[in-house]
Scaffold this active site. Sequence first.
Site, mmCIF file in Angstrom:
data_model
loop_
_atom_site.group_PDB
_atom_site.id
_atom_site.type_symbol
_atom_site.label_atom_id
_atom_site.label_comp_id
_atom_site.label_asym_id
_atom_site.label_seq_id
_atom_site.Cartn_x
_atom_site.Cartn_y
_atom_site.Cartn_z
ATOM 1 N N LYS A 76 0.610 -1.156 -0.086
ATOM 2 C CA LYS A 76 -0.024 0.032 0.090
ATOM 3 C C LYS A 76 0.866 1.384 0.077
ATOM 4 C CE LYS A 76 -3.985 2.033 2.899
ATOM 5 N NZ LYS A 76 -4.812 1.760 3.864
ATOM 6 N N SER A 151 -9.540 1.624 2.789
ATOM 7 C CA SER A 151 -8.704 2.473 1.973
ATOM 8 C C SER A 151 -7.935 1.578 1.288
ATOM 9 C CB SER A 151 -8.130 3.725 2.984
ATOM 10 O OG SER A 151 -7.212 3.051 3.780
ATOM 11 N N SER A 175 -9.888 -0.744 6.973
ATOM 12 C CA SER A 175 -9.353 -0.581 5.548
ATOM 13 C C SER A 175 -8.576 -1.748 5.071
ATOM 14 C CB SER A 175 -8.515 0.514 5.691
ATOM 15 O OG SER A 175 -9.179 1.867 5.496
HETATM 16 N N1 GLN Z 1 -13.327 4.211 6.558
HETATM 17 C C1 GLN Z 1 -12.458 4.602 7.879
HETATM 18 C C2 GLN Z 1 -12.090 5.975 7.553
HETATM 19 O O1 GLN Z 1 -12.529 6.497 6.642
HETATM 20 C C3 GLN Z 1 -11.539 3.591 7.849
HETATM 21 C C4 GLN Z 1 -10.268 3.826 7.009
HETATM 22 C C5 GLN Z 1 -9.188 3.192 7.518
HETATM 23 O O2 GLN Z 1 -9.297 1.979 8.087
HETATM 24 N N2 GLN Z 1 -8.122 3.628 7.007
HETATM 25 O O3 GLN Z 1 -11.567 6.433 8.510
#
Ligand code: GLN
EC number: 6.3.5.7
Length: 483
Positions: A76, A151, A175
């Site tokens: 990532k 994400s 995410s």
């Molecule tokens: N959807 C969550 C957020 O927007 C989690 C994102 C994540 O785990 N990086 O904060």
Amino acid sequence: MHQLTLAEIARGLADKKFSSEELTKVLLARIAQLDPQLNSFISLTEDLALQQAKAADARRANGESGALLGAPIAHKDLFCTQGIRTSCGSKMLDNFKAPYDATVVAKLAAAGAVTLGKTNMDEFAMGSANESSYYGPVKNPWNLEYVPGGSSGGSAAAVAARLLPAATGTDTGGSIRQPAALTNLTGLKPTYGRVSRWGMIAYASSLDQGGPLARTAEDCAILLQGMAGFDPQDSTSIDEPVPDYSAGLNGSLQGLRIGVPKEYFSAGLDPRIADLVMASVEELKKLGAVVKEISLPNMQHAIPAYYVIAPAEASSNLSRFDGVRFGYRCEDPKNLEDLYKRSRGEGFGPEVQRRIMVGAYALSAGYYDAYYLKAQKIRRLIKNDFMAAFDEVDIILGPTTPNPAWKLGAKNSDPVAAYLEDVYTITANLAGLPGLSMPAGFVDGLPVGVQLLAPYFQEGRLLNVAHQYQQNTDWHTRTPTGF
Ligand code: GLN
């Protein structure tokens, strides 16, 4: 060759059926051919990959072995990679080449993994759809009009489309698990402190945790083995021995106590997903598990608490991007204030700006007690709920997401609608617990995930349960058409 899992690749390399260099070339060609449809990579690192593959082949020729030696992966794009762009999905870091490797990157490289590239992601890991990336949205290989989740959406789409066997992700509120669920993968968020955060660009430091995305629990065990462990460079890393995850996959589930929280089955859950969750419970019962209804009474407060704490930490973490030290700088600033304002205004996208504003507001004098402190108290209540539940059960099982993947753009005008998709995943981050999502069926041709949660440092238990489930079901083997 692109269908092989990490475990199969390890066997093929050990048996000299193919070399890492051959495999790497096949996958790089496949990425060049298919990724334009998906947009799952921000950067490809072909030269590095071939160099690492040749080095791994040479190490094997010298008698070395290891499950990751010569295995192709991707990171990532928020794990720092020395001399390689590390963008975090943001215009702010579009020109940033990290001066060092993240611990996770260094550990996997030392184990012989081959880095094919850096995967697309929501900007600064903020999102559940991979639509906030400066590099454009990622498409779900199961239906190119749908989001892959976020994400870590680039890692998920690439692995689901068989562009490579496994990739790293990070999970602040879901995410890893949520994109795994939406693309038919297995994804694991380890216990907070299990995997080093050094060199992992911070979103919300008390919640962020790196982990593996792969097609099987067996492969997650292999990748996690290479990522986990104490790191003196990360003050939140925990000095706890790392078990042999692969060796633990075949434990019997006889007598395993599964807790199913009654709060999970509320009005927001797609009833077809509820049915698939209960079908997975039946499957585990056949393997000897016993099931019990439990309660997590404070779960309803998790989303509001998370969406105060995560933006609060983000507003602090992202203050370092000021146009002065590194990252994007606006053209012709009139003075220092103009430099700050325009560099940040132009360098950050709308979702990141929204969260910085929410976070700065929640932390400001006069509102701190009402929002931030209150959210931290809720966080403790949520942890206490889990501690009480784990007195009675060994794992907690439920849906990973309330809905399957949605159409690109469908939730763009309503950020809160996207936040609600995190309802089942964020509690594990608030409590610091490990969680895994595994494929458990389909709704309208789109994958559905089941989430397993375990007590601290019981990643091995999650992998064991998921592996046994996968030995007796074939959801995880289904391949998206066209890939
Ligand atoms: N959807 C969550 C957020 O927007 C989690 C994102 C994540 O785990 N990086 O904060």
